[in-house]
Design a protein around this motif. Structure first.
Motif, PDB file in Angstrom:
ATOM      1  N   PHE A   1      24.410  55.031  32.270  1.00 29.68           N
ATOM      2  CA  PHE A   1      26.121  54.849  32.481  1.00 29.68           C
ATOM      3  C   PHE A   1      25.727  53.195  32.422  1.00 29.68           C
ATOM      4  O   PHE A   1      25.514  52.106  32.908  1.00 29.68           O
ATOM      5  CB  PHE A   1      25.758  54.469  34.134  1.00 29.68           C
ATOM      6  N   GLY A   2      25.836  53.244  30.616  1.00 30.20           N
ATOM      7  CA  GLY A   2      26.246  51.831  29.680  1.00 30.20           C
ATOM      8  C   GLY A   2      24.682  51.292  29.728  1.00 30.20           C
ATOM      9  O   GLY A   2      24.604  51.174  28.665  1.00 30.20           O
ATOM     10  N   MET A   3      23.569  52.055  30.021  1.00 28.47           N
ATOM     11  CA  MET A   3      21.865  51.248  29.390  1.00 28.47           C
ATOM     12  C   MET A   3      21.999  51.987  28.295  1.00 28.47           C
ATOM     13  O   MET A   3      21.381  51.103  27.882  1.00 28.47           O
ATOM     14  CB  MET A   3      21.386  51.963  31.112  1.00 28.47           C
ATOM     15  N   SER A   4      22.214  53.012  28.441  1.00 30.58           N
ATOM     16  CA  SER A   4      21.683  53.092  26.909  1.00 30.58           C
ATOM     17  C   SER A   4      22.592  52.589  25.297  1.00 30.58           C
ATOM     18  O   SER A   4      22.080  52.081  24.551  1.00 30.58           O
ATOM     19  CB  SER A   4      22.362  55.015  26.471  1.00 30.58           C
ATOM     20  N   GLU A   5      23.559  52.150  26.054  1.00 35.08           N
ATOM     21  CA  GLU A   5      24.400  51.736  24.929  1.00 35.08           C
ATOM     22  C   GLU A   5      23.758  49.848  24.756  1.00 35.08           C
ATOM     23  O   GLU A   5      23.300  49.437  23.860  1.00 35.08           O
ATOM     24  CB  GLU A   5      26.105  51.567  25.324  1.00 35.08           C
ATOM     25  N   ILE A   6      23.644  49.095  26.048  1.00 39.82           N
ATOM     26  CA  ILE A   6      23.333  47.967  26.350  1.00 39.82           C
ATOM     27  C   ILE A   6      22.132  48.093  25.160  1.00 39.82           C
ATOM     28  O   ILE A   6      21.369  47.150  24.468  1.00 39.82           O
ATOM     29  CB  ILE A   6      23.227  47.057  27.257  1.00 39.82           C
ATOM     30  N   HIS A   7      20.585  49.055  25.269  1.00 42.38           N
ATOM     31  CA  HIS A   7      20.148  48.339  25.045  1.00 42.38           C
ATOM     32  C   HIS A   7      19.148  49.451  23.803  1.00 42.38           C
ATOM     33  O   HIS A   7      18.718  48.610  22.958  1.00 42.38           O
ATOM     34  CB  HIS A   7      18.357  50.040  26.025  1.00 42.38           C
ATOM     35  N   PHE A   8      20.345  49.944  23.022  1.00 42.17           N
ATOM     36  CA  PHE A   8      20.642  50.110  21.769  1.00 42.17           C
ATOM     37  C   PHE A   8      20.708  49.143  21.291  1.00 42.17           C
ATOM     38  O   PHE A   8      19.421  48.912  19.780  1.00 42.17           O
ATOM     39  CB  PHE A   8      21.687  51.090  20.748  1.00 42.17           C
ATOM     40  N   ALA A   9      21.342  47.826  21.471  1.00 44.16           N
ATOM     41  CA  ALA A   9      21.222  46.491  20.958  1.00 44.16           C
ATOM     42  C   ALA A   9      20.142  45.537  21.842  1.00 44.16           C
ATOM     43  O   ALA A   9      18.988  45.017  21.152  1.00 44.16           O
ATOM     44  CB  ALA A   9      22.579  45.293  21.837  1.00 44.16           C
ATOM     45  N   ILE A  10      19.634  45.727  22.807  1.00 47.86           N
ATOM     46  CA  ILE A  10      18.342  45.105  22.996  1.00 47.86           C
ATOM     47  C   ILE A  10      17.584  44.883  22.807  1.00 47.86           C
ATOM     48  O   ILE A  10      16.457  43.848  22.321  1.00 47.86           O
ATOM     49  CB  ILE A  10      18.555  45.081  25.024  1.00 47.86           C
ATOM     50  N   GLU A  11      16.702  46.538  22.747  1.00 51.82           N
ATOM     51  CA  GLU A  11      16.020  47.059  22.053  1.00 51.82           C
ATOM     52  C   GLU A  11      15.978  46.732  20.682  1.00 51.82           C
ATOM     53  O   GLU A  11      14.531  46.478  20.310  1.00 51.82           O
ATOM     54  CB  GLU A  11      15.252  48.162  22.651  1.00 51.82           C
ATOM     55  N   GLN A  12      16.115  47.057  19.685  1.00 54.00           N
ATOM     56  CA  GLN A  12      16.307  46.210  18.652  1.00 54.00           C
ATOM     57  C   GLN A  12      16.390  44.938  18.344  1.00 54.00           C
ATOM     58  O   GLN A  12      15.858  44.128  17.560  1.00 54.00           O
ATOM     59  CB  GLN A  12      17.901  46.772  18.023  1.00 54.00           C
ATOM     60  N   ASN A  13      17.109  44.459  19.080  1.00 57.30           N
ATOM     61  CA  ASN A  13      17.340  42.997  18.875  1.00 57.30           C
ATOM     62  C   ASN A  13      15.771  42.022  19.598  1.00 57.30           C
ATOM     63  O   ASN A  13      15.323  41.663  18.708  1.00 57.30           O
ATOM     64  CB  ASN A  13      18.046  42.408  19.909  1.00 57.30           C
ATOM     65  N   ILE A  14      15.160  43.165  20.099  1.00 60.00           N
ATOM     66  CA  ILE A  14      13.476  42.135  20.459  1.00 60.00           C
ATOM     67  C   ILE A  14      12.865  42.665  19.335  1.00 60.00           C
ATOM     68  O   ILE A  14      11.954  41.620  18.994  1.00 60.00           O
ATOM     69  CB  ILE A  14      13.312  42.712  21.435  1.00 60.00           C
ATOM     70  N   ASP A  15      12.665  43.689  18.273  1.00 58.18           N
ATOM     71  CA  ASP A  15      12.109  44.028  17.758  1.00 58.18           C
ATOM     72  C   ASP A  15      12.743  43.453  16.564  1.00 58.18           C
ATOM     73  O   ASP A  15      10.971  42.900  16.222  1.00 58.18           O
ATOM     74  CB  ASP A  15      12.267  45.484  16.841  1.00 58.18           C
ATOM     75  N   MET A  16      12.860  42.532  16.130  1.00 55.80           N
ATOM     76  CA  MET A  16      13.937  41.767  15.333  1.00 55.80           C
ATOM     77  C   MET A  16      13.518  39.942  15.683  1.00 55.80           C
ATOM     78  O   MET A  16      12.867  38.961  14.320  1.00 55.80           O
ATOM     79  CB  MET A  16      15.689  41.643  15.470  1.00 55.80           C
ATOM     80  N   LEU A  17      13.001  40.063  17.070  1.00 61.72           N
ATOM     81  CA  LEU A  17      12.557  38.606  17.358  1.00 61.72           C
ATOM     82  C   LEU A  17      11.730  38.267  17.195  1.00 61.72           C
ATOM     83  O   LEU A  17      10.593  37.319  16.604  1.00 61.72           O
ATOM     84  CB  LEU A  17      12.857  38.241  18.936  1.00 61.72           C
ATOM     85  N   ALA A  18      10.208  39.370  16.960  1.00 56.11           N
ATOM     86  CA  ALA A  18       9.073  39.930  16.548  1.00 56.11           C
ATOM     87  C   ALA A  18       8.445  39.755  15.482  1.00 56.11           C
ATOM     88  O   ALA A  18       8.025  38.901  15.533  1.00 56.11           O
ATOM     89  CB  ALA A  18       8.673  41.392  17.459  1.00 56.11           C
ATOM     90  N   GLU A  19       9.182  40.176  14.381  1.00 55.31           N
ATOM     91  CA  GLU A  19       8.932  40.238  13.297  1.00 55.31           C
ATOM     92  C   GLU A  19       9.382  38.316  12.820  1.00 55.31           C
ATOM     93  O   GLU A  19       8.390  38.449  11.792  1.00 55.31           O
ATOM     94  CB  GLU A  19      10.294  41.292  12.431  1.00 55.31           C
ATOM     95  N   LYS A  20      10.634  38.344  13.301  1.00 58.75           N
ATOM     96  CA  LYS A  20      11.518  36.637  12.996  1.00 58.75           C
ATOM     97  C   LYS A  20       9.873  35.784  13.492  1.00 58.75           C
ATOM     98  O   LYS A  20       9.506  34.855  12.372  1.00 58.75           O
ATOM     99  CB  LYS A  20      11.583  35.978  13.909  1.00 58.75           C
ATOM    100  N   ILE A  21       8.962  36.060  14.308  1.00 63.84           N
ATOM    101  CA  ILE A  21       7.436  35.417  14.808  1.00 63.84           C
ATOM    102  C   ILE A  21       6.607  35.324  13.986  1.00 63.84           C
ATOM    103  O   ILE A  21       5.713  35.342  14.678  1.00 63.84           O
ATOM    104  CB  ILE A  21       8.064  34.913  16.329  1.00 63.84           C
ATOM    105  N   GLY A  22       6.237  36.573  13.769  1.00 63.15           N
ATOM    106  CA  GLY A  22       5.346  37.615  12.773  1.00 63.15           C
ATOM    107  C   GLY A  22       4.368  38.066  14.199  1.00 63.15           C
ATOM    108  O   GLY A  22       3.526  38.093  14.232  1.00 63.15           O
ATOM    109  N   MET A  23       5.135  38.250  15.290  1.00 66.94           N
ATOM    110  CA  MET A  23       4.443  38.896  15.832  1.00 66.94           C
ATOM    111  C   MET A  23       4.783  40.680  16.216  1.00 66.94           C
ATOM    112  O   MET A  23       5.745  41.378  16.032  1.00 66.94           O
ATOM    113  CB  MET A  23       5.207  38.528  17.741  1.00 66.94           C
ATOM    114  N   SER A  24       3.561  40.996  17.057  1.00 65.26           N
ATOM    115  CA  SER A  24       4.553  43.083  17.250  1.00 65.26           C
ATOM    116  C   SER A  24       5.539  42.966  18.283  1.00 65.26           C
ATOM    117  O   SER A  24       5.290  42.350  18.931  1.00 65.26           O
ATOM    118  CB  SER A  24       2.421  43.374  17.155  1.00 65.26           C
ATOM    119  N   PRO A  25       5.710  44.334  17.637  1.00 64.84           N
ATOM    120  CA  PRO A  25       6.316  44.637  19.191  1.00 64.84           C
ATOM    121  C   PRO A  25       5.874  45.228  20.706  1.00 64.84           C
ATOM    122  O   PRO A  25       6.382  44.791  21.441  1.00 64.84           O
ATOM    123  CB  PRO A  25       7.029  45.968  18.001  1.00 64.84           C
TER     124      PRO A  25
END
Length: 771
Positions: A363-387
């Motif tokens: 009910f919309g959660m799979s869709e938004i989390h596809f974006a949110i959870e990849q974004n979290i990994d991209m942020l982690a890489e940006k600051i040199g932190m593990s996912p």
């Protein structure tokens, strides 16, 4: 007698595996008429004239209907649709006319004799484009429609709902950030693909009553919508759902039911039947909405996210009568399961000339989390932190606040994260099985709440038979998730009787009590609570009667192994069955009569959020949190992705039936895998190009990964035995975990679904050419 927490077999299992269970399409009546539907060849066109005289004259044709026979709009949340087009068609395949005939072949042949004149109109085939002021209006009369107070359409535009979150100070949050990152993602339309196609039969009685047999998840919701559409009093409309062969949300609202009813009204008591073909299923039942997401995030060097600004633009399709609630859910869950102080979200539902968007597992959660959870990994890489570490820092804990400002009381997210990281051995790099294959690991968190109005109710009736057995009556539908079994287990535990002593009856609005809908991962919680209240009613009656029979105060009595026994006098008791019809007294009189228990439940203290800010203390009944990690292997010569292993852990409050809940999670993982790697309803200029399993691919047995499934049990205070739902949440993290693993394996970020071999190979070649 310990029943809750044990793996008893499914109560419907034998009937299903032997083929004895009857679905709607199995039903045959004497004098049955069969329906075929004339559909629009255009995504968007004005209807100038419909001429049905030729079809009506054909031998064997008994009735023909057009949009003039169904003028009333209907819809659960937004009344924006009619069951046949009236003024214009809004997607390719929309029903324009329908025929009931003696045979299916005659009905289909009659369609060629129906002449429809159209004036083709410019179509909206992209939700982002549909937002522009110059875009054609799919629903010019939107301002005249009816909708509930928690939805916010914007008449004069293609916006059918605009849900906002405004938490904290977004500008201040970005000022505090050391880095600001913006990323965009796209999720396409996909189909539910249940085993059973939609099917419905309608028959009108001599007194004008209508009986409808339908493969639907929510008989009472269907009855309500059809009552509005056809001006039928609820006591004159009976909806029966004998069995549902899978739904995933696609059978939650109304689709073909509104076509057979007007035909039944014209055919003098003869049953009228319509069953969708598989091609119909792909276009003319609900599809999962497409979504464009943009996420702008501010993050500090220490890993704390200070601000997030989300824009979710949803392709709601031609009618968004159900889809507006998905957009609302996506709005209030827009941060994912993270504690972020400053949030700005616009979640917007847009009319397009695409198939109708509606509820789909997650009910919309799979869709938004596809974006949110990849974004979290991209942020982690940006600051040199593990996912893992970035999720530990920002992940919700008890006492934290989510996007609506709600203080979280119960949250096992951190425990789930640790469990998955351990079982996927996240920090260990694996070698590929062959030189041209590389491995990667990915992780994603997720959460979901039941998206429902605040006053939705469940009810249950339980009747005691003379021999001490019981009939449990509910309208919660078992669509494969195992609710029949789980509700029986809870009742058996409450009454201290074997589960085999209870038979469950569901899905008949004339005889089973009210249930809002079988959606939202709410049945174990809502219907379970109603069942326990009905059992408490039974228990109180049994104790009152046993008190008189035994001469022992009811405060000293307890139900145990089919008896009412004294807690203080060993051996003192009476069999429950001896109380089933009340008591016979020594003077020949009787007391009480048959024992029947009644229970009803509404989630407590749930309230609307503020219209302008989306803030609220308790906008939902509960949240279910969890995490999934995957290990994949990518063939760099072909681009093919194999999912080798999935580790999953969710906080379910209380496991009622371990075998069933494990099966739920396994199904969620595989369905999530399908959405990640294979599934997309390809739409070009409003036309579906792959409406069959020849071209639309779903996972098969060859795609099954190893699955490690665990649970955390932090009891839900208001849940039955502490339980909360998990049927939908278990799908939510699957696709983003796979996408994150793809990046780990080959260093390529896939911002759209599905992640097909062709996409991967193309991206690898582009990366190689740059290097």
């Amino acid at each position: 007698m310990r029943i809750v927490g044990t793996s008893i077999n499914r109560v419907d299992g034998v009937k299903k595996v032997t083929g004895a269970l009857k679905y709607v399409d199995d039903i045959k009546f004497h004098g049955m008429l069969y329906v075929a539907v004339k559909r629009s060849p255009y995504p968007h066109a004005r209807i100038l004239e419909v001429d049905t005289k030729g079809a009506e004259a054909l031998e064997g044709v008994k009735a023909v209907i057009t949009g003039q026979d169904v003028p009333n709009r209907a819809g659960l949340y937004l009344e924006d649709k009619t069951f046949l087009a009236t003024d214009k068609v809004r997607y390719k395949g929309e029903a324009v006319a329908a025929v009931a005939a003696e045979t299916k072949e005659i009905a289909e042949a009659a369609l060629a004799y129906i002449r429809v004149d159209y004036e083709e109109l410019p179509a909206v085939t992209n939700a982002v484009e549909g937002l522009k002021s110059e875009a054609p209006l799919v629903h010019p009369d939107l301002g005249q429609y009816k909708w509930g107070p928690i939805f916010f359409p914007e008449p004069g535009t293609n916006i059918s709902n605009h849900y906002k979150i405004r938490k904290g100070d977004i500008e201040k949050g970005f000022e505090e950030a050391d880095y600001i990152v913006e990323n965009s993602f796209y999720v396409p339309h996909i189909q539910h693909c249940p085993i059973e196609n939609h099917s419905a039969i309608a028959q009108m009685d001599a007194d004008g009553s209508i009986t409808l047999w339908a493969s639907c998840q929510s008989p009472y919701a269907v009855r309500k919508a059809l009552s509005v559409a056809f001006d039928l009093p609820l006591n004159k409309l009976r909806v029966i759902s004998p069995a549902v062969g899978g739904g995933f949300g696609g059978k939650a609202g109304t689709t073909l039911e509104g076509i057979v009813i007007p035909l039944a009204k014209k055919t003098k008591g003869r049953p009228v039947k319509l069953t969708y073909s598989r091609e119909d299923e792909f276009v003319n039942s609900f599809v999962r909405q497409g979504m464009h997401a943009t996420i702008k995030t501010g993050i500090r060097k220490d890993g704390k996210i200070s601000a997030v600004k989300n824009t979710f633009i949803w392709d709601g399709g031609a009618y968004t009568e159900y889809g507006v609630n998905i957009v609302r859910a996506g709005g209030y869950a827009s941060t994912g399961p993270y504690d972020i102080p400053n949030v700005w979200t616009d979640s917007i539902c847009v009319y397009t000339n695409h198939p109708v968007g509606g509820p789909y597992r997650g009910f919309g959660m799979s869709e938004i989390h596809f974006a949110i959870e990849q974004n979290i990994d991209m942020l982690a890489e940006k600051i040199g932190m593990s996912p893992i570490e970035i999720r530990k820092i920002n992940g919700l804990r008890p006492g934290g606040k989510n996007a609506t400002g709600q203080i979280v009381d119960v949250c096992g997210l951190q425990e789930c994260l640790e469990d998955v990281a351990k079982h996927i051995d996240f920090n260990r790099k694996e070698s590929g099985s062959q030189p041209h294959k590389v491995r990667g690991k990915g992780i994603a968190c997720g959460y979901k709440a039941p998206s429902m109005p605040n006053d939705v109710a469940s009810s249950a009736i339980i009747k005691m038979n003379e021999d001490g057995s019981f009939h449990l009556l509910v309208s919660a539908q078992d669509i494969g998730q195992g609710s029949d079994t789980v509700l029986i287990q809870m009742a058996a535990e409450a009454l201290s009787i074997p589960p085999q002593k209870i038979t469950i009856k569901t899905g008949d609005t004339d005889y089973t009590p009210y249930e809002w809908q079988t959606v939202a991962s709410r049945i174990t919680y809502c219907a379970g609570n109603a069942v326990l209240k009905a059992c408490e009613d039974i228990k109180e009656q049994l104790l009152e009667l046993a008190q008189l029979r035994l001469g022992v105060s009811k405060r000293d009595l307890v139900l145990k192994d089919e008896y009412v026994v004294s807690k203080i006098i060993p051996g003192k008791g009476v069999a429950m069955k001896e109380l089933a019809l009340g008591l016979s007294m020594a003077d020949g009189s009787g007391i009480h009569g048959p024992i029947i228990g009644r229970g009803a439940f509404i989630p407590p203290n749930v309230r609307n959020t503020d219209k302008q800010t989306g803030q609220g203390e308790k906008p939902v009944a509960f949240w279910t949190y969890g995490c999934q990690g995957v290990e994949i292997e990518v063939d760099i010569e072909t681009g093919k992705i194999d999912v080798l292993k999935v580790a999953s852990c969710f906080d379910v409050g209380k496991v009622i039936n371990p075998k069933l809940v494990e099966g739920q999670v396994e199904g969620g993982i595989v369905q999530g895998l399908g959405s990640a790697l294979f599934e997309e309803l390809i739409l070009e200029n409003g036309i579906a190009k792959n409406p069959s399993f020849v071209d639309y691919k779903i996972p098969t047995a060859d795609d099954m990964p190893e699955m490690i499934i665990n649970f955390v049990e932090n009891p839900e205070e208001t849940g039955p035995y502490g339980a909360r739902g998990v049927g939908e949440p278990c799908m939510v993290p699957a696709a983003p975990a796979i996408a994150n693993a793809v990046y780990d394996a080959i260093g390529i970020r896939m911002n759209s679904l599905p992640i097909t071999a062709e996409k991967v190979l193309k991206a690898l070649k582009e990366k190689s050419s740059v290097l």
